[in-house]
Design a protein around this motif. Structure first.
Motif, PDB file in Angstrom:
ATOM      1  N   LYS A 107       0.964  -1.246  -0.079  1.00  0.00           N
ATOM      2  CA  LYS A 107      -0.104  -0.034   0.127  1.00  0.00           C
ATOM      3  C   LYS A 107       0.929   1.090  -0.010  1.00  0.00           C
ATOM      4  N   ASP A 108       0.566   2.035  -0.868  1.00  0.00           N
ATOM      5  CA  ASP A 108       1.419   3.611  -1.013  1.00  0.00           C
ATOM      6  C   ASP A 108       0.565   4.313  -0.024  1.00  0.00           C
ATOM      7  N   VAL A 109       1.474   5.007   0.919  1.00  0.00           N
ATOM      8  CA  VAL A 109       0.860   5.838   1.766  1.00  0.00           C
ATOM      9  C   VAL A 109       1.907   6.975   1.743  1.00  0.00           C
ATOM     10  N   TYR A 110       1.179   8.095   2.276  1.00  0.00           N
ATOM     11  CA  TYR A 110       2.015   9.519   2.404  1.00  0.00           C
ATOM     12  C   TYR A 110       2.699   9.449   3.935  1.00  0.00           C
ATOM     13  N   ALA A 111       3.818   9.766   3.872  1.00  0.00           N
ATOM     14  CA  ALA A 111       4.487   9.923   5.157  1.00  0.00           C
ATOM     15  C   ALA A 111       5.353  11.268   5.301  1.00  0.00           C
ATOM     16  N   SER A 112       5.479  11.665   6.336  1.00  0.00           N
ATOM     17  CA  SER A 112       6.354  13.054   6.768  1.00  0.00           C
ATOM     18  C   SER A 112       7.556  12.518   6.672  1.00  0.00           C
ATOM     19  N   GLN A 113       8.518  13.450   5.517  1.00  0.00           N
ATOM     20  CA  GLN A 113       9.920  13.102   5.416  1.00  0.00           C
ATOM     21  C   GLN A 113      10.637  14.543   5.960  1.00  0.00           C
ATOM     22  N   PRO A 114      12.050  14.555   5.748  1.00  0.00           N
ATOM     23  CA  PRO A 114      12.639  15.873   6.208  1.00  0.00           C
ATOM     24  C   PRO A 114      12.241  16.832   5.144  1.00  0.00           C
ATOM     25  N   LYS A 115      11.920  16.347   3.942  1.00  0.00           N
ATOM     26  CA  LYS A 115      11.733  17.405   2.718  1.00  0.00           C
ATOM     27  C   LYS A 115      10.044  17.403   2.577  1.00  0.00           C
ATOM     28  N   GLY A 116       9.391  17.318   3.483  1.00  0.00           N
ATOM     29  CA  GLY A 116       8.013  17.219   3.406  1.00  0.00           C
ATOM     30  C   GLY A 116       7.181  16.002   3.293  1.00  0.00           C
ATOM     31  N   MET A 117       5.946  15.825   2.556  1.00  0.00           N
ATOM     32  CA  MET A 117       5.250  14.754   2.631  1.00  0.00           C
ATOM     33  C   MET A 117       5.790  14.023   1.230  1.00  0.00           C
ATOM     34  N   GLN A 118       6.011  12.640   1.229  1.00  0.00           N
ATOM     35  CA  GLN A 118       6.402  11.940   0.230  1.00  0.00           C
ATOM     36  C   GLN A 118       5.572  10.453   0.314  1.00  0.00           C
ATOM     37  N   ARG A 119       5.399   9.833  -0.933  1.00  0.00           N
ATOM     38  CA  ARG A 119       4.674   8.620  -1.055  1.00  0.00           C
ATOM     39  C   ARG A 119       5.672   7.457  -0.539  1.00  0.00           C
ATOM     40  N   VAL A 120       5.378   6.752   0.328  1.00  0.00           N
ATOM     41  CA  VAL A 120       6.323   5.548   0.646  1.00  0.00           C
ATOM     42  C   VAL A 120       5.404   4.335   0.477  1.00  0.00           C
ATOM     43  N   ARG A 121       6.154   3.163   0.068  1.00  0.00           N
ATOM     44  CA  ARG A 121       5.381   1.964  -0.312  1.00  0.00           C
ATOM     45  C   ARG A 121       5.671   0.951   1.281  1.00  0.00           C
ATOM     46  N   LYS A 122       4.464   0.490   1.686  1.00  0.00           N
ATOM     47  CA  LYS A 122       4.524  -0.132   3.014  1.00  0.00           C
ATOM     48  C   LYS A 122       4.061  -1.533   2.426  1.00  0.00           C
ATOM     49  N   TYR A 123       4.804  -2.595   2.939  1.00  0.00           N
ATOM     50  CA  TYR A 123       4.403  -3.927   2.769  1.00  0.00           C
ATOM     51  C   TYR A 123       3.704  -4.617   4.078  1.00  0.00           C
ATOM     52  N   PHE A 124       2.547  -5.465   3.540  1.00  0.00           N
ATOM     53  CA  PHE A 124       1.687  -6.084   4.383  1.00  0.00           C
ATOM     54  C   PHE A 124       1.910  -7.935   4.036  1.00  0.00           C
ATOM     55  N   TYR A 125       1.179  -8.671   4.672  1.00  0.00           N
ATOM     56  CA  TYR A 125       0.974  -9.887   4.526  1.00  0.00           C
ATOM     57  C   TYR A 125      -0.219 -10.601   5.127  1.00  0.00           C
ATOM     58  N   SER A 126      -0.377 -11.673   4.643  1.00  0.00           N
ATOM     59  CA  SER A 126      -1.481 -12.336   5.459  1.00  0.00           C
ATOM     60  C   SER A 126      -0.970 -13.967   5.362  1.00  0.00           C
ATOM     61  N   THR A 127      -1.274 -14.707   6.272  1.00  0.00           N
ATOM     62  CA  THR A 127      -0.712 -16.160   6.329  1.00  0.00           C
ATOM     63  C   THR A 127      -1.704 -17.263   5.575  1.00  0.00           C
ATOM     64  N   TYR A 128      -2.694 -16.661   4.879  1.00  0.00           N
ATOM     65  CA  TYR A 128      -3.444 -17.422   3.919  1.00  0.00           C
ATOM     66  C   TYR A 128      -4.351 -16.225   3.166  1.00  0.00           C
ATOM     67  N   GLY A 129      -5.024 -17.144   2.356  1.00  0.00           N
ATOM     68  CA  GLY A 129      -5.951 -16.170   1.358  1.00  0.00           C
ATOM     69  C   GLY A 129      -7.040 -15.022   1.953  1.00  0.00           C
ATOM     70  N   LYS A 130      -7.714 -15.826   2.963  1.00  0.00           N
ATOM     71  CA  LYS A 130      -8.650 -14.755   3.749  1.00  0.00           C
ATOM     72  C   LYS A 130      -8.076 -14.292   4.909  1.00  0.00           C
ATOM     73  N   GLY A 131      -6.823 -14.526   5.219  1.00  0.00           N
ATOM     74  CA  GLY A 131      -6.416 -14.005   6.360  1.00  0.00           C
ATOM     75  C   GLY A 131      -6.164 -12.583   6.788  1.00  0.00           C
ATOM     76  N   GLU A 132      -6.085 -12.258   7.984  1.00  0.00           N
ATOM     77  CA  GLU A 132      -5.672 -10.678   8.401  1.00  0.00           C
ATOM     78  C   GLU A 132      -4.885 -10.205   7.914  1.00  0.00           C
ATOM     79  N   ILE A 133      -4.709  -9.070   7.119  1.00  0.00           N
ATOM     80  CA  ILE A 133      -3.641  -8.403   6.631  1.00  0.00           C
ATOM     81  C   ILE A 133      -2.892  -7.633   7.748  1.00  0.00           C
ATOM     82  N   LEU A 134      -1.416  -7.685   7.575  1.00  0.00           N
ATOM     83  CA  LEU A 134      -0.773  -7.302   8.964  1.00  0.00           C
ATOM     84  C   LEU A 134       0.556  -6.583   8.289  1.00  0.00           C
ATOM     85  N   PRO A 135       1.026  -5.914   8.701  1.00  0.00           N
ATOM     86  CA  PRO A 135       2.291  -5.033   8.416  1.00  0.00           C
ATOM     87  C   PRO A 135       3.309  -6.182   8.361  1.00  0.00           C
TER      88      PRO A 135
END
Length: 191
Positions: A107-135
């Motif tokens: 998921k691409d999110v906006y995060a505060s960086q030293p030079k202002g707001m930038q898009r950052v890619r965050k990764y997530f996972y689930s242990t199976y197809g319908k599983g809870e999605i966690l960082p």
């Protein structure tokens, strides 16, 4: 002759659904069998899907054969938009990357960086197809597989920090964490 034409039309529709760039996976089974509902290609004018990603509406608008249908995102498993698969979990959209011992999303999110707001890619996972999605973090992976001490040792030895978990192994053509889980032969439980 009529039966042949009808049979050929079903084949054309089936091929179009498999090669479709956009559509809806109603269930996990539909996703695993690549069975799209409301399948369409961008070039087709009579069938269109508006995914409402920018406005973050809770529904998708499907225009098919001149009729508009609202499909709520929490009632489907995932949807395919221009070839990208998006799964919705707790009204949040995650782009699907890889199916393996763990299913990896981003998921691409906006995060505060030293030079202002930038898009950052965050990764997530689930242990199976319908599983809870966690960082995707070392801590969360260890919590997901608590009784597997050998896995914890492999994770600590292979990955120095959480960012390393998102590295891709070009040789194995998969994420390094999934490659490690497969090679370790952990017999990870899937629900």
């Amino acid at each position: 002759m009529r039966r042949i034409i009808i049979a050929l039309s079903f084949v054309v529709v089936a091929v179009a659904a498999v090669n479709a760039q956009s559509g809806v996976y109603r269930t996990l089974e539909d996703f695993e069998n690549n069975r799209l509902s409301y399948a369409t290609n961008d070039g087709m004018n009579e069938n269109k899907i508006r995914f409402n990603e920018f406005l973050s509406k809770p529904y998708i608008v499907v225009k098919q054969n001149g009729e508009k249908i609202h499909v709520f995102k929490d009632e489907i498993y995932a949807y395919k938009n221009k070839g990208n698969i998006v799964r919705t979990w707790n009204f949040t959209q995650y782009c699907f990357l890889e199916k393996g011992p763990i299913w990896i999303y981003y998921k691409d999110v906006y995060a505060s960086q030293p030079k202002g707001m930038q898009r950052v890619r965050k990764y997530f996972y689930s242990t199976y197809g319908k599983g809870e999605i966690l960082p995707l973090t070392l801590h969360n992976l260890k919590k997901s597989f608590p009784v597997n001490d050998l896995l914890h040792i492999y994770l600590d030895a292979q990955f120095r920090n959480d960012a390393d978990l998102a590295r891709y192994d070009n040789y194995a053509n998969k994420f390094k964490v999934n490659h490690l889980l497969e090679k370790a032969g952990m017999g990870l439980s899937k629900r």
